[in-house]
Design a protein around this motif. Structure first.
Motif, PDB file in Angstrom:
ATOM      1  N   SER A 309       0.838  -1.199   0.000  1.00  0.00           N
ATOM      2  CA  SER A 309       0.000   0.000   0.000  1.00  0.00           C
ATOM      3  C   SER A 309       0.877   1.254   0.000  1.00  0.00           C
ATOM      4  O   SER A 309       2.071   1.199   0.284  1.00  0.00           O
ATOM      5  CB  SER A 309      -0.897   0.023   1.241  1.00  0.00           C
ATOM      6  OG  SER A 309      -0.133   0.350   2.389  1.00  0.00           O
ATOM      7  N   ALA A 310       0.248   2.379  -0.288  1.00  0.00           N
ATOM      8  CA  ALA A 310       0.966   3.665  -0.294  1.00  0.00           C
ATOM      9  C   ALA A 310       0.779   4.398   1.026  1.00  0.00           C
ATOM     10  O   ALA A 310       0.884   5.621   1.082  1.00  0.00           O
ATOM     11  CB  ALA A 310       0.447   4.523  -1.441  1.00  0.00           C
ATOM     12  N   LEU A 311       0.543   3.652   2.102  1.00  0.00           N
ATOM     13  CA  LEU A 311       0.278   4.276   3.402  1.00  0.00           C
ATOM     14  C   LEU A 311       1.548   4.331   4.244  1.00  0.00           C
ATOM     15  O   LEU A 311       2.372   3.411   4.220  1.00  0.00           O
ATOM     16  CB  LEU A 311      -0.805   3.503   4.154  1.00  0.00           C
ATOM     17  CG  LEU A 311      -2.148   3.359   3.430  1.00  0.00           C
ATOM     18  CD1 LEU A 311      -3.129   2.592   4.308  1.00  0.00           C
ATOM     19  CD2 LEU A 311      -2.703   4.719   3.045  1.00  0.00           C
ATOM     20  N   ASP A 329       6.717  13.024  -2.644  1.00  0.00           N
ATOM     21  CA  ASP A 329       7.597  12.622  -3.749  1.00  0.00           C
ATOM     22  C   ASP A 329       7.565  11.116  -3.976  1.00  0.00           C
ATOM     23  O   ASP A 329       7.710  10.645  -5.112  1.00  0.00           O
ATOM     24  CB  ASP A 329       9.042  13.061  -3.465  1.00  0.00           C
ATOM     25  CG  ASP A 329       9.201  14.582  -3.479  1.00  0.00           C
ATOM     26  OD1 ASP A 329       8.299  15.265  -4.024  1.00  0.00           O
ATOM     27  OD2 ASP A 329      10.208  15.073  -2.944  1.00  0.00           O
ATOM     28  N   ALA A 330       7.415  10.368  -2.876  1.00  0.00           N
ATOM     29  CA  ALA A 330       7.388   8.901  -2.985  1.00  0.00           C
ATOM     30  C   ALA A 330       5.977   8.364  -3.210  1.00  0.00           C
ATOM     31  O   ALA A 330       5.775   7.154  -3.231  1.00  0.00           O
ATOM     32  CB  ALA A 330       7.973   8.290  -1.714  1.00  0.00           C
ATOM     33  N   HIS A 331       5.003   9.279  -3.357  1.00  0.00           N
ATOM     34  CA  HIS A 331       3.591   8.908  -3.568  1.00  0.00           C
ATOM     35  C   HIS A 331       3.065   8.068  -2.398  1.00  0.00           C
ATOM     36  O   HIS A 331       2.352   7.076  -2.588  1.00  0.00           O
ATOM     37  CB  HIS A 331       3.423   8.156  -4.891  1.00  0.00           C
ATOM     38  CG  HIS A 331       3.945   8.915  -6.077  1.00  0.00           C
ATOM     39  ND1 HIS A 331       3.341  10.072  -6.548  1.00  0.00           N
ATOM     40  CD2 HIS A 331       5.041   8.706  -6.854  1.00  0.00           C
ATOM     41  CE1 HIS A 331       4.036  10.539  -7.568  1.00  0.00           C
ATOM     42  NE2 HIS A 331       5.071   9.739  -7.783  1.00  0.00           N
ATOM     43  N   LEU A 332       3.446   8.485  -1.182  1.00  0.00           N
ATOM     44  CA  LEU A 332       2.961   7.833   0.023  1.00  0.00           C
ATOM     45  C   LEU A 332       2.012   8.779   0.763  1.00  0.00           C
ATOM     46  O   LEU A 332       2.107   9.999   0.640  1.00  0.00           O
ATOM     47  CB  LEU A 332       4.129   7.468   0.946  1.00  0.00           C
ATOM     48  CG  LEU A 332       5.134   6.452   0.401  1.00  0.00           C
ATOM     49  CD1 LEU A 332       6.305   6.289   1.360  1.00  0.00           C
ATOM     50  CD2 LEU A 332       4.474   5.098   0.149  1.00  0.00           C
ATOM     51  N   LYS A 333       1.117   8.210   1.532  1.00  0.00           N
ATOM     52  CA  LYS A 333       0.085   8.971   2.236  1.00  0.00           C
ATOM     53  C   LYS A 333       0.235   8.775   3.737  1.00  0.00           C
ATOM     54  O   LYS A 333       0.338   7.651   4.226  1.00  0.00           O
ATOM     55  CB  LYS A 333      -1.296   8.489   1.799  1.00  0.00           C
ATOM     56  CG  LYS A 333      -2.464   9.263   2.378  1.00  0.00           C
ATOM     57  CD  LYS A 333      -2.679  10.540   1.613  1.00  0.00           C
ATOM     58  CE  LYS A 333      -3.982  11.221   2.022  1.00  0.00           C
ATOM     59  NZ  LYS A 333      -4.173  12.497   1.332  1.00  0.00           N
ATOM     60  N   SER A 334       0.247   9.890   4.505  1.00  0.00           N
ATOM     61  CA  SER A 334       0.372   9.808   5.953  1.00  0.00           C
ATOM     62  C   SER A 334      -0.962   9.444   6.592  1.00  0.00           C
ATOM     63  O   SER A 334      -1.986  10.086   6.338  1.00  0.00           O
ATOM     64  CB  SER A 334       0.852  11.151   6.514  1.00  0.00           C
ATOM     65  OG  SER A 334       0.809  11.145   7.929  1.00  0.00           O
TER      66      SER A 334
END
Length: 846
Positions: A309-311, A329-334
């Motif tokens: 996942s992008a989490l 930039d890394a296409h991750l979501k907080s």
């Protein structure tokens, strides 16, 4: 083991009754508590590995050594039953290690550990009812259960630790509660939208997201997944990268046994997410180290599951702008949370369950934070899920884009502006010091006293140097002194003395008293050229000083005479709550003298001052601000100086208003101190500290009446004016300034309390944060000091001296690399600073 127990106890103290804190306070308690917990996990893992290595060795003393450890757990002095729960997971790991050995000593030891584990389980069961009332009698086993209440246990812990102390050691001071703001009535979809981060407050009503941090764990992660499967509940597992493996020199993933646990979680339908590589506090990281914490774990997760996942979840919820940019930039979501189970701190499963369910009832929706590295979480989870299902809650899962719904944010109020204080247009002074008398006994310190007072007026209170007339020794003849007064009186025109100005007069030298034929005493100040045989003609009588005082076209005039005499009748003035407003309307003519008839001035004060002038300077330094409003009136100055000097000498200072005064009070406005404490900050000598301790013992309570002498030897009662209302910002500044004063007197505990107070009043006060850090540094508490220097830098990144302090703290704590980085930043910010040579030398040394 002692450190493990201490951290466990601190976590309990931190989290007890946390519901009584503000939401900000709860967040800070949880953040620090989690940091304590993760530090403790590191300790437990090291002990676990050491015990496994010991048991697996062939050392004939290994079982004796383990037995000694069990003695401590079973019957260690001062251990409560609840304390022993700190060692439960260690005991279970030890049991598994010993089970691998089939020798007779190992079998006996295995039986003993099994009994201890059973006893710990029974302790936990009893605590599950919050120790209901009192333990009953249980059959004796290796760990003998006691009769004790949970409240008694917590009360005992609070004698060892305080929440505020624990937080402060970890760089946190909780501010005073803000005034409640009106509730936000905006329930529109826009208000519910979460942009950069997901907190869970925007989820639909009765919707829950289950998240588990810090794994994968070789035992508990799969047990949690099995429980979730029974309730058909999705979840997100936030993995710490080092639990999955490492990266080689080429950046390729090398997975370990933890990666296999994660693969099983993924195969079972659960979402894998990123929780940094080492669980560092990423708000304090930057550059390559911050990037590695995020991207190295991402690489490992992709090796486990290319569709990871992008989490991402920041450890402790601590993030900075750079970290957020790296995520983008890394296409991750907080992903954050709005419900914390506190399973990292609470050893009792039923208590964890109760806390979560109460929070869910309050929030109505949200993301719950659990940890998949505890047995207690495994035990609490079924009770939580049973209740949530029964009450109609739904469990939301990540579909690759969203948890389906989102929510909003807050801002801090602007600081209150400082009001105008004294209202003077200009300030003037005549400062006289005579110690080299040709015909009177020589004095030792009068000139130095005059110089010290003159410096204080210019440097501390903003008197213009060309408005301060200084007369020393042969300059201070009768003619010279009177000429200075007459010049001031005649200083007309737009650039001269004006009706809204103030005049300060200081005289250090001999005083004398002559009895007139009427029987009345008349006092004199003695100029440099006076002859004792011609006192009436050579000295300056108080009657002439009175005439001069009345002729000065100024609002307020204050005479301070470090000389002893009598013979001037004084009138008494009063004060009221509207002090500044009313004081501006009234003329003031006041005098403070060092003593009375036939009294000798005590010359033996610290730093080459008389006792009176030293006390005066201490009062002007802030000690005479009796009501804490940042203003020192002549009345407050007298209320501090007179009893203090009388307590340490044979002098009885006198104070009052001269004839012609209308009750006005001369006012000094204390400047705001701006010194960042550092290794170059001067502290007082031991003799100065000893004298100040005696002086402060006589200091007046705020606004308390004080009895002092008048110049005729009678008594009068004076009272400081009521405090002028000040903003919390001003209160914070005064607390910081008081802390600075206490630091210079080496009163570290009291200084710490004042800097803490400043931060409670003004949470982003970089000066107070640095100064609190330096108090810790001075007491060799280098880790705590570093945290506060880091806080100061976060609040004000431009402060070069804070980086120097941080470098010193890291160096003394043994972290050379961080120390070098801090010194280098200092050099970048202050390439011509006074500490350049020192910083370069430290870098070379490290």
């Amino acid at each position: 083991m002692q450190q493990v127990l201490a951290a466990y106890r601190k976590m309990i103290v931190l989290t007890q009754n946390e519901a009584g804190l503000s939401s900000t306070g709860q967040d800070e308690v949880n953040r620090v508590g989690q940091q304590l917990f993760h530090e403790n996990q590191e300790r437990i893992n090291k002990i676990d590995d050491a015990l496994a290595s010991l048991v697996g060795s062939q050392d004939p003393r290994r079982f004796e050594a383990v037995g000694s450890l069990l003695d401590v757990v079973e019957s260690g002095e001062g251990l409560y039953d609840a304390d022993r729960l700190a060692f439960r997971e260690l005991m279970q790991s030890l049991l598994a290690s010993v089970a691998k050995d089939s020798s007779l000593p190992a079998i006996k030891l295995h039986k003993r550990i099994s009994e201890d584990v059973d006893a710990l389980a029974e302790i936990e069961r009893n605590y599950e009812n919050e120790i209901r009332a009192v333990f009953g009698r249980f059959e004796t086993r290796s760990i003998t259960l006691k009769r004790e209440k949970w409240d008694s246990y917590v009360a005992y812990l609070k004698t060892l630790y305080q929440r505020d102390r624990i937080l402060k050691d970890y760089g946190v001071v909780l501010p005073y509660p803000a005034k409640p703001e009106p509730p936000n009535q905006d329930n529109s979809p826009t208000a519910q939208k979460e942009e950069d981060e997901i907190f869970g407050k925007g989820l639909p009503r009765k919707t829950i997201v289950l998240t588990f941090d810090d794994g994968p764990h070789r035992r508990y992660s799969e047990e949690i997944a099995a429980i979730l499967k029974q309730y058909d509940a999705p979840a997100v597992f936030f993995s710490v990268g080092r639990n999955l493996g490492t990266l080689d020199a080429h950046g390729a993933a090398r997975l370990n046994a933890g990666a296999e646990v994660s693969r099983k979680l993924k195969a079972a339908g659960y979402v894998l997410a990123n929780h940094s590589f080492s669980h560092a506090q990423l708000s304090k990281e930057s550059g390559a180290s911050l990037k590695a914490e995020i991207l190295d774990t991402d690489t490992l997760l992709k090796a486990v599951d290319p569709q990871r996942s992008a989490l991402f979840r920041f450890p402790y919820g601590a993030r900075n702008k750079e970290g957020m940019h790296l995520l983008a930039d890394a296409h991750l979501k907080s992903v954050m949370w709005n419900i914390d189970s506190l399973d990292w701190a609470d050893p009792v499963p039923s208590s964890i369950a109760d806390r979560v369910l109460r929070a869910v009832d309050k929030e109505g929706r949200g993301i719950i934070l659990f940890h998949d590295i505890h047995e207690r979480t495994v035990k609490a989870l079924p009770a939580i899920l049973d209740r949530l299902v029964a009450e109609g809650y739904q469990f939301a899962g990540w579909d690759g884009n969203t948890f389906r719904v989102s929510g909003g944010a807050h801002a801090a109020p602007a600081p209150v502006a400082r009001a105008a204080a004294t209202g003077y247009a200009s300030s003037w002074a005549i400062v006289v010091g005579v110690d080299g008398y040709p015909k009177w006994p020589r004095l030792q310190y009068a000139v130095r006293d005059a110089e010290g007072v003159g410096q204080a007026l210019v440097q501390k209170f903003g008197f213009a140097p060309d408005h301060v007339v200084t007369l020393k020794n042969e300059q201070a003849t009768r003619r010279g002194i009177l000429a200075a007064f007459h010049d001031l009186v005649g200083h007309g025109g737009t650039s001269g003395l004006q009706p809204n100005d103030r005049v300060f007069v200081f005289f250090a030298g001999h005083g004398a008293t002559r009895k007139l034929s009427s029987g009345r005493d008349l006092g004199y100040i003695v100029p440099y050229d006076a002859d004792p045989e011609n006192l009436a003609s050579d000295a300056i009588p108080m009657t002439e000083i009175q005439n001069i005082a009345e002729s000065l076209p100024a609002k307020h005039v204050l005479f301070v005479m470090d000389a002893c005499y009598s013979g001037l009748g004084l009138t008494r003035g009063g004060a009221n709550a509207a002090f500044l407003r009313d004081n501006a309307k009234r003329l003031g003519r006041q005098m403070l003298t060092a003593g009375g008839t036939d009294q000798m001035v005590s010359d033996g004060g610290p730093n080459g001052h008389s006792v009176f002038t030293w006390t005066l300077l201490q009062g002007l330094g802030g000690k005479a601000d009796l009501n804490g409003d940042g203003l020192i009136t002549a009345t407050e100055l007298a209320a501090y100086v007179a009893p203090a000097v009388a307590s340490v000498s044979q002098q009885t200072p006198a104070f009052g208003s001269l004839p012609g005064s209308e009750g006005g009070d001369f006012v000094f406005e204390l400047p705001e101190e701006s010194e960042f404490l550092n290794t170059n900050t001067a502290q007082l000598s031991n003799d100065a500290i000893a004298l100040n301790t005696k002086l402060d013992a006589k200091a007046s309570a705020p606004t308390a009446p004080v009895v002092v002498k008048d110049l005729q030897g009678g008594e009068q009662t004076i009272k400081a004016p009521a405090a002028v209302p000040v903003s919390s910002r001003q209160q914070a500044q005064r607390a910081n300034d008081h802390g600075l004063q206490l630091y210079k007197e080496k009163q570290y505990a009291q200084a710490e309390a004042q800097f803490t107070e400043a931060l409670k009043l003004r949470p982003n006060f970089a000066l107070a944060a640095n100064n609190l850090g330096f108090v810790f540094y001075k007491q060799d508490k280098f880790a705590e000091a570093a945290r506060w220097f880091e806080n100061a830098i976060k609040m004000d990144p431009s402060r070069a001296i804070a980086y120097m302090n941080l470098g010193d703290a890291y160096a003394r704590a043994g972290d050379g690399e961080k120390a070098k980085a801090a010194y280098k930043t200092y050099l970048e910010l202050a390439p011509s600073g006074a500490g350049v040579g020192y910083a370069k030398g430290q870098i070379e040394k490290l």
